[in-house]
Design a protein around this motif. Structure first.
Motif, PDB file in Angstrom:
ATOM      1  N   GLY A 215     -56.748  81.257 114.957  1.00  0.00           N
ATOM      2  CA  GLY A 215     -57.305  81.402 116.499  1.00  0.00           C
ATOM      3  C   GLY A 215     -57.517  83.007 116.716  1.00  0.00           C
ATOM      4  O   GLY A 215     -57.871  83.342 117.739  1.00  0.00           O
ATOM      5  N   LEU A 216     -57.852  83.626 115.517  1.00  0.00           N
ATOM      6  CA  LEU A 216     -58.169  85.100 115.543  1.00  0.00           C
ATOM      7  C   LEU A 216     -59.395  85.747 115.343  1.00  0.00           C
ATOM      8  O   LEU A 216     -59.617  86.837 115.711  1.00  0.00           O
ATOM      9  CB  LEU A 216     -57.014  85.670 114.770  1.00  0.00           C
ATOM     10  N   VAL A 217     -59.991  84.695 114.562  1.00  0.00           N
ATOM     11  CA  VAL A 217     -61.368  85.379 114.102  1.00  0.00           C
ATOM     12  C   VAL A 217     -62.381  85.734 115.071  1.00  0.00           C
ATOM     13  O   VAL A 217     -63.069  86.515 115.040  1.00  0.00           O
ATOM     14  CB  VAL A 217     -61.984  84.333 112.933  1.00  0.00           C
ATOM     15  N   ALA A 218     -62.325  84.893 116.182  1.00  0.00           N
ATOM     16  CA  ALA A 218     -63.260  85.302 117.344  1.00  0.00           C
ATOM     17  C   ALA A 218     -63.000  86.652 117.917  1.00  0.00           C
ATOM     18  O   ALA A 218     -63.992  87.346 118.234  1.00  0.00           O
ATOM     19  CB  ALA A 218     -63.432  84.026 118.453  1.00  0.00           C
ATOM     20  N   ALA A 219     -61.701  86.808 118.028  1.00  0.00           N
ATOM     21  CA  ALA A 219     -61.299  88.089 118.765  1.00  0.00           C
ATOM     22  C   ALA A 219     -61.757  89.100 117.767  1.00  0.00           C
ATOM     23  O   ALA A 219     -62.129  90.147 118.392  1.00  0.00           O
ATOM     24  CB  ALA A 219     -59.744  88.283 119.126  1.00  0.00           C
ATOM     25  N   TYR A 220     -61.599  89.011 116.417  1.00  0.00           N
ATOM     26  CA  TYR A 220     -61.732  90.087 115.703  1.00  0.00           C
ATOM     27  C   TYR A 220     -63.027  90.357 115.581  1.00  0.00           C
ATOM     28  O   TYR A 220     -63.586  91.583 115.808  1.00  0.00           O
ATOM     29  CB  TYR A 220     -61.649  89.548 114.196  1.00  0.00           C
TER      30      TYR A 220
END
Length: 324
Positions: free
Chosen positions: A277-282
Protein backbone atom coordinates in the motif's frame (compact mmCIF):
# COMPACT_ATOMS: atom_id res chain seq x y z
CA UNK A 1 27.96 -4.99 -4.33
CA UNK A 2 28.83 -5.91 -0.78
CA UNK A 3 29.83 -3.22 1.69
CA UNK A 4 32.63 -2.74 4.15
CA UNK A 5 31.92 -0.34 6.99
CA UNK A 6 35.36 1.26 7.36
CA UNK A 7 34.87 3.43 4.27
CA UNK A 8 36.43 6.42 5.99
CA UNK A 9 39.70 4.48 6.24
CA UNK A 10 39.58 3.64 2.54
CA UNK A 11 38.84 7.24 1.61
CA UNK A 12 41.69 8.42 3.80
CA UNK A 13 44.00 6.06 1.94
CA UNK A 14 42.84 7.47 -1.37
CA UNK A 15 43.41 11.00 -0.11
CA UNK A 16 46.94 10.22 1.03
CA UNK A 17 47.73 8.85 -2.42
CA UNK A 18 46.31 11.87 -4.21
CA UNK A 19 43.33 9.89 -5.51
CA UNK A 20 40.71 11.91 -3.63
CA UNK A 21 41.54 15.58 -3.96
CA UNK A 22 39.62 18.69 -4.89
CA UNK A 23 38.98 19.28 -8.56
CA UNK A 24 37.14 22.14 -10.21
CA UNK A 25 37.37 21.12 -13.84
CA UNK A 26 34.53 18.57 -14.08
CA UNK A 27 30.95 19.57 -14.91
CA UNK A 28 29.83 17.09 -12.25
CA UNK A 29 31.77 18.83 -9.50
CA UNK A 30 29.75 21.43 -7.62
CA UNK A 31 30.42 23.74 -4.73
CA UNK A 32 27.75 21.92 -2.74
CA UNK A 33 29.99 18.85 -2.57
CA UNK A 34 32.54 20.86 -0.61
CA UNK A 35 32.17 22.98 2.53
CA UNK A 36 31.61 26.65 1.76
CA UNK A 37 34.85 28.58 1.79
CA UNK A 38 36.89 25.37 1.58
CA UNK A 39 36.68 24.52 -2.08
CA UNK A 40 40.30 23.37 -2.22
CA UNK A 41 40.21 21.06 0.80
CA UNK A 42 38.28 18.14 -0.71
CA UNK A 43 34.80 16.63 -0.60
CA UNK A 44 32.52 17.18 2.36
CA UNK A 45 32.36 13.77 4.01
CA UNK A 46 31.36 15.17 7.39
CA UNK A 47 28.11 14.39 9.25
CA UNK A 48 26.75 17.93 8.78
CA UNK A 49 25.50 17.73 5.21
CA UNK A 50 23.01 20.64 5.31
CA UNK A 51 20.59 18.20 3.70
CA UNK A 52 17.86 19.54 1.38
CA UNK A 53 14.35 19.33 2.89
CA UNK A 54 10.81 19.97 1.68
CA UNK A 55 7.39 20.51 3.27
CA UNK A 56 4.70 17.92 3.91
CA UNK A 57 1.95 17.60 1.29
CA UNK A 58 -1.25 16.52 3.03
CA UNK A 59 -2.89 15.07 -0.07
CA UNK A 60 0.09 12.82 -0.74
CA UNK A 61 0.59 11.93 2.93
CA UNK A 62 -3.02 10.73 3.03
CA UNK A 63 -2.05 7.92 0.62
CA UNK A 64 0.17 6.31 3.26
CA UNK A 65 -1.44 3.35 5.08
CA UNK A 66 -2.99 4.38 8.39
CA UNK A 67 -0.71 2.18 10.49
CA UNK A 68 2.38 3.93 9.10
CA UNK A 69 0.82 7.39 9.50
CA UNK A 70 0.02 6.70 13.16
CA UNK A 71 3.55 5.47 13.80
CA UNK A 72 4.94 8.70 12.36
CA UNK A 73 8.11 7.11 11.03
CA UNK A 74 9.23 5.55 7.78
CA UNK A 75 11.57 2.62 8.38
CA UNK A 76 13.92 2.36 5.43
CA UNK A 77 16.66 -0.07 4.48
CA UNK A 78 19.88 1.22 2.96
CA UNK A 79 22.92 -0.75 1.94
CA UNK A 80 26.21 1.01 2.31
CA UNK A 81 27.72 -1.64 0.05
CA UNK A 82 28.28 0.87 -2.71
CA UNK A 83 30.95 3.52 -2.88
CA UNK A 84 30.10 7.24 -2.73
CA UNK A 85 27.87 8.94 -3.67
CA UNK A 86 25.12 6.35 -3.17
CA UNK A 87 24.97 5.64 0.57
CA UNK A 88 27.99 5.59 2.86
CA UNK A 89 29.22 6.66 6.27
CA UNK A 90 30.41 10.16 7.01
CA UNK A 91 33.71 10.79 8.74
CA UNK A 92 32.11 10.15 12.14
CA UNK A 93 31.62 6.53 11.00
CA UNK A 94 27.95 6.56 12.04
CA UNK A 95 26.04 9.15 10.01
CA UNK A 96 24.67 7.86 6.70
CA UNK A 97 25.06 10.29 3.82
CA UNK A 98 24.73 10.12 0.05
CA UNK A 99 22.23 10.61 -2.75
CA UNK A 100 20.04 7.68 -1.68
CA UNK A 101 19.71 9.06 1.85
CA UNK A 102 18.98 12.57 0.57
CA UNK A 103 16.23 11.43 -1.82
CA UNK A 104 14.64 9.13 0.76
CA UNK A 105 14.60 12.04 3.23
CA UNK A 106 12.76 14.22 0.71
CA UNK A 107 10.16 11.50 0.20
CA UNK A 108 9.69 11.14 3.95
CA UNK A 109 9.40 14.93 4.29
CA UNK A 110 6.64 14.99 1.67
CA UNK A 111 4.79 12.24 3.51
CA UNK A 112 5.14 14.02 6.84
CA UNK A 113 7.12 11.13 8.33
CA UNK A 114 10.47 10.87 10.07
CA UNK A 115 12.88 8.62 8.17
CA UNK A 116 14.63 5.93 10.18
CA UNK A 117 17.49 4.42 8.22
CA UNK A 118 18.74 0.89 8.79
CA UNK A 119 22.14 0.14 7.25
CA UNK A 120 22.35 -3.53 6.29
CA UNK A 121 24.06 -5.79 3.79
CA UNK A 122 22.61 -6.03 0.30
CA UNK A 123 20.87 -9.38 0.83
CA UNK A 124 19.33 -8.19 4.10
CA UNK A 125 17.55 -5.36 2.31
CA UNK A 126 15.20 -7.92 0.84
CA UNK A 127 15.02 -9.97 4.04
CA UNK A 128 13.86 -6.78 5.77
CA UNK A 129 11.21 -6.15 3.13
CA UNK A 130 9.99 -9.76 3.22
CA UNK A 131 9.65 -9.73 7.00
CA UNK A 132 7.89 -6.37 7.11
CA UNK A 133 10.76 -4.77 9.05
CA UNK A 134 11.25 -2.15 6.33
CA UNK A 135 8.59 0.09 4.84
CA UNK A 136 10.86 0.54 1.87
CA UNK A 137 14.36 0.40 0.46
CA UNK A 138 16.25 3.26 -1.21
CA UNK A 139 19.49 1.58 -2.19
CA UNK A 140 20.28 1.59 -5.91
CA UNK A 141 17.83 -1.27 -6.51
CA UNK A 142 17.22 -1.96 -10.19
CA UNK A 143 13.74 -2.94 -11.38
CA UNK A 144 13.76 -6.49 -12.73
CA UNK A 145 10.92 -8.72 -13.89
CA UNK A 146 11.96 -11.32 -11.35
CA UNK A 147 11.90 -8.86 -8.45
CA UNK A 148 8.47 -7.59 -9.49
CA UNK A 149 7.05 -10.95 -8.42
CA UNK A 150 7.66 -9.99 -4.78
CA UNK A 151 8.11 -6.22 -4.68
CA UNK A 152 6.56 -2.97 -5.90
CA UNK A 153 8.71 -0.24 -7.41
CA UNK A 154 8.54 3.54 -7.83
CA UNK A 155 11.39 4.71 -10.05
CA UNK A 156 13.60 7.71 -9.26
CA UNK A 157 16.87 7.37 -11.23
CA UNK A 158 18.19 5.82 -14.40
CA UNK A 159 20.42 2.80 -13.91
CA UNK A 160 23.64 3.36 -15.83
CA UNK A 161 27.00 1.64 -15.68
CA UNK A 162 30.34 3.19 -16.58
CA UNK A 163 33.86 2.20 -17.51
CA UNK A 164 36.39 4.38 -15.68
CA UNK A 165 40.02 4.71 -16.80
CA UNK A 166 42.98 6.98 -16.11
CA UNK A 167 42.58 10.44 -17.58
CA UNK A 168 44.02 10.77 -21.07
CA UNK A 169 43.78 7.06 -21.81
CA UNK A 170 42.64 7.81 -25.37
CA UNK A 171 40.30 4.84 -25.15
CA UNK A 172 36.53 4.56 -25.41
CA UNK A 173 34.20 1.61 -24.84
CA UNK A 174 31.12 1.23 -27.00
CA UNK A 175 30.99 -2.51 -27.71
CA UNK A 176 32.50 -5.86 -26.62
CA UNK A 177 35.41 -5.61 -29.07
CA UNK A 178 36.60 -2.46 -27.28
CA UNK A 179 37.50 -4.47 -24.15
CA UNK A 180 39.05 -7.48 -25.92
CA UNK A 181 42.39 -8.27 -24.28
CA UNK A 182 41.94 -5.55 -21.66
CA UNK A 183 42.27 -6.01 -17.91
CA UNK A 184 39.02 -4.85 -16.30
CA UNK A 185 38.06 -4.85 -12.63
CA UNK A 186 34.45 -5.45 -11.58
CA UNK A 187 32.52 -6.28 -8.42
CA UNK A 188 31.78 -9.96 -7.87
CA UNK A 189 28.13 -11.00 -8.04
CA UNK A 190 26.97 -7.77 -9.69
CA UNK A 191 24.97 -7.16 -12.84
CA UNK A 192 28.00 -5.46 -14.36
CA UNK A 193 30.06 -8.61 -13.81
CA UNK A 194 27.50 -10.63 -15.78
CA UNK A 195 27.63 -8.12 -18.64
CA UNK A 196 31.44 -8.16 -18.70
CA UNK A 197 31.58 -11.96 -18.63
CA UNK A 198 29.08 -12.09 -21.50
CA UNK A 199 31.15 -9.60 -23.49
CA UNK A 200 34.29 -11.64 -22.87
CA UNK A 201 32.59 -14.80 -24.15
CA UNK A 202 31.33 -12.91 -27.19
CA UNK A 203 34.88 -11.78 -27.94
CA UNK A 204 36.21 -15.33 -27.72
CA UNK A 205 33.50 -16.63 -30.06
CA UNK A 206 34.48 -13.91 -32.55
CA UNK A 207 38.13 -14.94 -32.38
CA UNK A 208 39.16 -11.96 -30.27
CA UNK A 209 41.01 -12.04 -26.96
CA UNK A 210 38.89 -12.49 -23.81
CA UNK A 211 38.70 -9.89 -21.05
CA UNK A 212 41.10 -10.38 -18.15
CA UNK A 213 38.63 -9.84 -15.29
CA UNK A 214 39.97 -8.83 -11.88
CA UNK A 215 38.21 -8.69 -8.50
CA UNK A 216 39.07 -6.64 -5.41
CA UNK A 217 37.63 -6.50 -1.91
CA UNK A 218 37.57 -2.81 -1.03
CA UNK A 219 36.60 0.42 -2.76
CA UNK A 220 40.13 1.78 -2.44
CA UNK A 221 41.68 -1.29 -4.08
CA UNK A 222 40.00 -0.66 -7.44
CA UNK A 223 41.40 2.86 -7.69
CA UNK A 224 44.83 1.92 -6.41
CA UNK A 225 45.02 -0.77 -9.10
CA UNK A 226 43.81 1.71 -11.72
CA UNK A 227 46.33 4.35 -10.72
CA UNK A 228 49.23 1.87 -10.65
CA UNK A 229 48.34 0.47 -14.07
CA UNK A 230 47.50 -3.03 -12.87
CA UNK A 231 44.09 -2.70 -14.54
CA UNK A 232 43.04 -0.81 -17.65
CA UNK A 233 39.60 0.15 -16.38
CA UNK A 234 36.98 -0.41 -13.71
CA UNK A 235 33.36 -1.23 -14.56
CA UNK A 236 30.88 -0.13 -11.91
CA UNK A 237 27.76 1.95 -11.24
CA UNK A 238 27.83 5.27 -13.09
CA UNK A 239 27.16 7.30 -9.90
CA UNK A 240 30.32 5.88 -8.34
CA UNK A 241 32.37 6.68 -11.43
CA UNK A 242 30.92 10.19 -11.81
CA UNK A 243 31.59 10.98 -8.17
CA UNK A 244 35.16 9.70 -8.29
CA UNK A 245 35.93 11.57 -11.51
CA UNK A 246 34.59 14.78 -9.96
CA UNK A 247 36.47 14.32 -6.70
CA UNK A 248 39.83 12.96 -7.83
CA UNK A 249 40.38 14.60 -11.19
CA UNK A 250 42.72 11.81 -12.28
CA UNK A 251 40.28 9.52 -14.09
CA UNK A 252 37.61 9.76 -16.76
CA UNK A 253 34.52 7.88 -17.87
CA UNK A 254 35.32 6.19 -21.18
CA UNK A 255 32.00 4.48 -21.76
CA UNK A 256 28.51 4.55 -20.26
CA UNK A 257 25.49 2.38 -20.95
CA UNK A 258 22.31 1.06 -19.38
CA UNK A 259 22.52 -1.42 -16.53
CA UNK A 260 20.14 -3.49 -18.61
CA UNK A 261 22.65 -3.80 -21.40
CA UNK A 262 21.38 -3.21 -24.92
CA UNK A 263 17.92 -4.66 -24.31
CA UNK A 264 16.37 -2.08 -21.96
CA UNK A 265 17.13 1.10 -20.01
CA UNK A 266 17.61 0.01 -16.41
CA UNK A 267 15.79 2.02 -13.75
CA UNK A 268 16.51 2.49 -10.04
CA UNK A 269 13.48 2.50 -7.78
CA UNK A 270 12.15 2.83 -4.28
CA UNK A 271 11.30 -0.74 -3.35
CA UNK A 272 8.54 -1.97 -1.05
CA UNK A 273 6.89 -5.30 -0.31
CA UNK A 274 4.27 -6.14 -2.92
CA UNK A 275 0.80 -4.87 -2.05
CA UNK A 276 2.05 -3.01 1.05
CA UNK A 277 0.00 0.00 0.00
CA UNK A 278 3.03 2.30 -0.06
CA UNK A 279 4.17 2.38 -3.68
CA UNK A 280 1.58 4.93 -4.85
CA UNK A 281 2.57 7.29 -2.03
CA UNK A 282 6.25 6.91 -2.91
CA UNK A 283 5.59 7.64 -6.59
CA UNK A 284 3.45 10.69 -5.78
CA UNK A 285 6.08 12.01 -3.38
CA UNK A 286 8.82 11.52 -5.97
CA UNK A 287 6.76 13.32 -8.61
CA UNK A 288 6.28 16.19 -6.15
CA UNK A 289 9.98 16.64 -5.42
CA UNK A 290 10.74 16.49 -9.15
CA UNK A 291 8.22 19.27 -9.71
CA UNK A 292 9.33 21.50 -6.81
CA UNK A 293 13.01 21.26 -7.76
CA UNK A 294 14.41 19.66 -4.61
CA UNK A 295 15.02 16.41 -6.49
CA UNK A 296 17.16 18.27 -9.00
CA UNK A 297 19.08 20.01 -6.21
CA UNK A 298 20.03 16.64 -4.71
CA UNK A 299 21.15 15.13 -8.01
CA UNK A 300 23.19 18.23 -8.82
CA UNK A 301 24.78 18.12 -5.39
CA UNK A 302 26.05 14.61 -6.02
CA UNK A 303 26.88 15.12 -9.71
CA UNK A 304 24.14 12.81 -11.02
CA UNK A 305 22.08 15.12 -13.24
CA UNK A 306 22.41 12.70 -16.15
CA UNK A 307 20.45 10.03 -14.26
CA UNK A 308 17.40 12.20 -13.57
CA UNK A 309 13.89 11.04 -14.45
CA UNK A 310 11.00 13.34 -15.34
CA UNK A 311 8.39 11.22 -13.57
CA UNK A 312 8.27 8.25 -11.21
CA UNK A 313 6.92 5.07 -12.79
CA UNK A 314 5.20 2.34 -10.80
CA UNK A 315 6.38 -1.17 -11.74
CA UNK A 316 7.66 -0.33 -15.26
CA UNK A 317 9.19 -3.01 -17.52
CA UNK A 318 12.26 -4.32 -15.74
CA UNK A 319 15.42 -6.15 -16.70
CA UNK A 320 14.52 -9.52 -18.29
CA UNK A 321 14.40 -12.68 -16.24
CA UNK A 322 17.58 -14.71 -16.05
CA UNK A 323 17.56 -17.62 -18.48
CA UNK A 324 18.46 -20.97 -16.96
Amino acid sequence: MSLRRPLAVALAALTSLGLLTACGTSDAATDEIRPKGQQDTGINLGPDQKRVHTAKVDAIAAQVPEAVRKRGTLTLGVSTGSAPPLAFYATDDKTLIGVEVDLATLVADTLGLKPEFNAVSWENLFVGLDSGKFDGVFSNVTVTEERKDKYDFATYRLDDLAFEAKKGSGWTVKAPQDVAGKTIAVGSGTNQEKILVDWSKENEKAGRKPVDIKYFQNVSDYYLALQSGRIDAYLGPNPTAAYHVASAGQTEVIGKFSGGGASIQGKIAATTKKDSGLVAAYAAALDHIVENGTYGQVLKRWGLNSEAVKKSEINPPGLPRTKN
